[in-house]
Scaffold this active site. Structure first.
Site, short mmCIF file in Angstrom:
data_model
loop_
_atom_site.label_atom_id
_atom_site.label_comp_id
_atom_site.label_asym_id
_atom_site.label_seq_id
_atom_site.Cartn_x
_atom_site.Cartn_y
_atom_site.Cartn_z
N ASP A 152 7.51 9.52 2.26
CA ASP A 152 8.15 9.39 3.77
C ASP A 152 9.63 9.66 4.31
OD1 ASP A 152 5.62 8.73 5.09
OD2 ASP A 152 5.99 6.46 5.77
N LYS A 212 -5.43 0.32 -0.54
CA LYS A 212 -5.98 -1.02 -0.75
C LYS A 212 -4.13 -1.12 0.02
CE LYS A 212 -5.11 -5.30 -3.37
NZ LYS A 212 -4.26 -5.48 -2.64
N SER A 217 -2.60 -0.59 -4.14
CA SER A 217 -1.52 -1.27 -3.83
C SER A 217 -0.18 -0.74 -4.26
CB SER A 217 -2.08 -2.74 -4.46
OG SER A 217 -1.05 -4.40 -3.73
#
Length: 438
Positions: free
Chosen positions: A316, A330, A305
């Site tokens: 990224d 998740k 999460s």
């Protein structure tokens, strides 16, 4: 004349609100009534009539008397439990426990659980908890609680069984990696979790461990970065390890704040859902509390999460190198919707996406460098004989001190000495610095 079911007063009242359910119960289908004024979806009258009839028959025929409140609350729980593993109906005690867990202090064993194929599975043990001290690991299956099988239990029911008065003993039966079942005895305690810990590993290399994302975690990471620089004599760190292993997640805003400490621009995370306030976008500001130091982020199967939000954003933006094993996967966002009587719904309302538009739901974050757990064993260095041990050896022409062989004193234990993944992260940071200096 066809026999009509006999309804209790509550079921009859519900049926009348839905439109003469007793008289239409025998029909195969009935037209739904659409609210043309509000434009809401039509009520599924046939299914609601079936619900009223089932409730009536349970009350009339079940082997033991059962009251309307119990039936209705069980119906609500069933409705939520069949949506996804993270949506739930929270009764007052469960709602209070959820609030406690995000504030950093609660009672129990200190283990985050999920479900897989109807079985309870450990997502991660919480640092400095009875579960962590007992050696419970991410990925363990809990098959019994005090001898009672857990198959079929909801997560809320399992949590209720594992919580209890501090000091009381509980026995969990676990299965690890397809092995044989084994029992673990734990003593319940008040779990006081400090979500952020930091220290210098060696030289000017820092380490920050985040065990879960609480309301104040972003602020604590900022303090940890400042403290590490102070401990380093006020100099910029040579590198930093951010440890998110076995971090089950927590507050979304905290994950955004932590990411922002390492990024100076660009998107951190965005969410998509069906309701208006579930469409959110979070971006970094220009401030950089980390001063751009080389960064390695440790993740594993217990990183879930909010941990994956941070890891995905840093990956990224190529801000750090991710090391370890695949994360939990998740990728959904839960919203707590308070109800009356101190109850609440914990409802999955959105999916989150990394800056490049990746959804990690049921897939996880893949590390840039895979490093699995391993046990380190230290070997004794063989005794050696050096040039400086020879009688009459020449001195160092540059004025350097001789370095004969000899036993060194016992080194103080270091965090990285017994943690293979951490030692590999530190070695990678050292290698990056050597490469930059050439």
């Amino acid at each position: 004349m066809p026999h009509l079911p006999r309804l209790t007063p509550l079921a009859l009242s519900l049926a009348l609100l839905l439109g003469s359910a007793p008289l239409l119960a025998a029909e195969q289908s009935a037209p739904a009534i659409e609210d043309t004024e509000t434009g809401k979806a039509p009520l599924p009258l046939e299914e609601l009539r079936t619900f009223a009839e089932v409730m009536d028959r349970v009350k009339a025929a079940y082997v033991e008397p059962i009251d309307d409140k119990t039936l209705l609350e069980n119906a609500i729980k069933g409705m939520l439990s069949n949506l996804d593993p993270h949506s739930a109906y929270l009764e007052p005690e469960a709602f209070a426990e959820l609030q406690e867990s995000t504030s950093g202090e609660f009672g129990g064993l200190g283990v985050e659980i999920g479900q897989e194929d109807g079985f309870l599975k450990v997502v991660s043990p919480i640092d400095d908890s009875p579960a962590a001290a007992a050696g419970i690991q991410a990925g363990d299956f809990i098959i019994k609680i005090d001898g009672q099988p857990t198959k079929g239990l909801s997560m809320m029911e399992a949590v209720e069984k594992m919580r209890g008065k501090p000091g009381t003993v509980i026995i969990l039966t676990l299965i690890r990696e397809g092995g044989q079942p084994f029992d673990v005895e734990l003593k319940r305690a008040i779990i006081k979790t400090k979500s952020v810990k930091s220290q210098l590993l060696e030289g000017d290399y820092g380490y920050i461990r985040i065990s879960q994302f609480q309301i104040n975690t972003g602020e604590e990471v900022g303090k940890a970065l400042a403290s590490l620089k102070k401990d380093n004599g006020g100099k910029k760190l040579g590198g930093l390890v951010l440890d998110l292993r076995n971090n089950p997640g927590g507050v979304l805003q905290a994950a955004v704040e932590v990411s922002d400490h390492f990024l100076t621009k660009g998107l951190i995370v965005y969410t998509k859902g069906r309701i208006a306030n579930s469409e959110l976008r979070f971006s970094a500001d220009k401030a950089d509390a980390s001063e751009g130091v080389p960064l390695v982020v440790l993740i594993n199967g217990g990183s879930a999460s909010a941990s994956e939000i941070v890891a995905g954003a840093l990956q990224d933006h190529k801000r750090g190198i991710l090391m370890g094993t695949d994360s939990f996967g998740k990728g959904s966002v839960q919203t707590v919707l308070p109800l009356n009587n101190d109850r609440a719904l914990k409802l999955t309302t959105a999916l989150y996406f990394t800056p490049k538009g990746r959804s990690i739901q049921a897939q996880g974050i893949i590390p840039d460098v895979e490093v699995r757990r391993a046990k380190l064993t230290r070997e004794q260095d063989a005794e050696t004989f050096k040039e400086a041990d020879l009688a009459g050896h020449l001195g160092n022409g540059n004025g350097g001190q001789d370095k004969p062989s000899g036993k060194k004193g016992e080194d103080k234990p270091r965090l990285q000495d017994d943690d293979y993944q951490l030692s590999q992260a530190l070695n990678l940071l050292k290698g990056l610095n050597v490469a930059r200096q050439r």
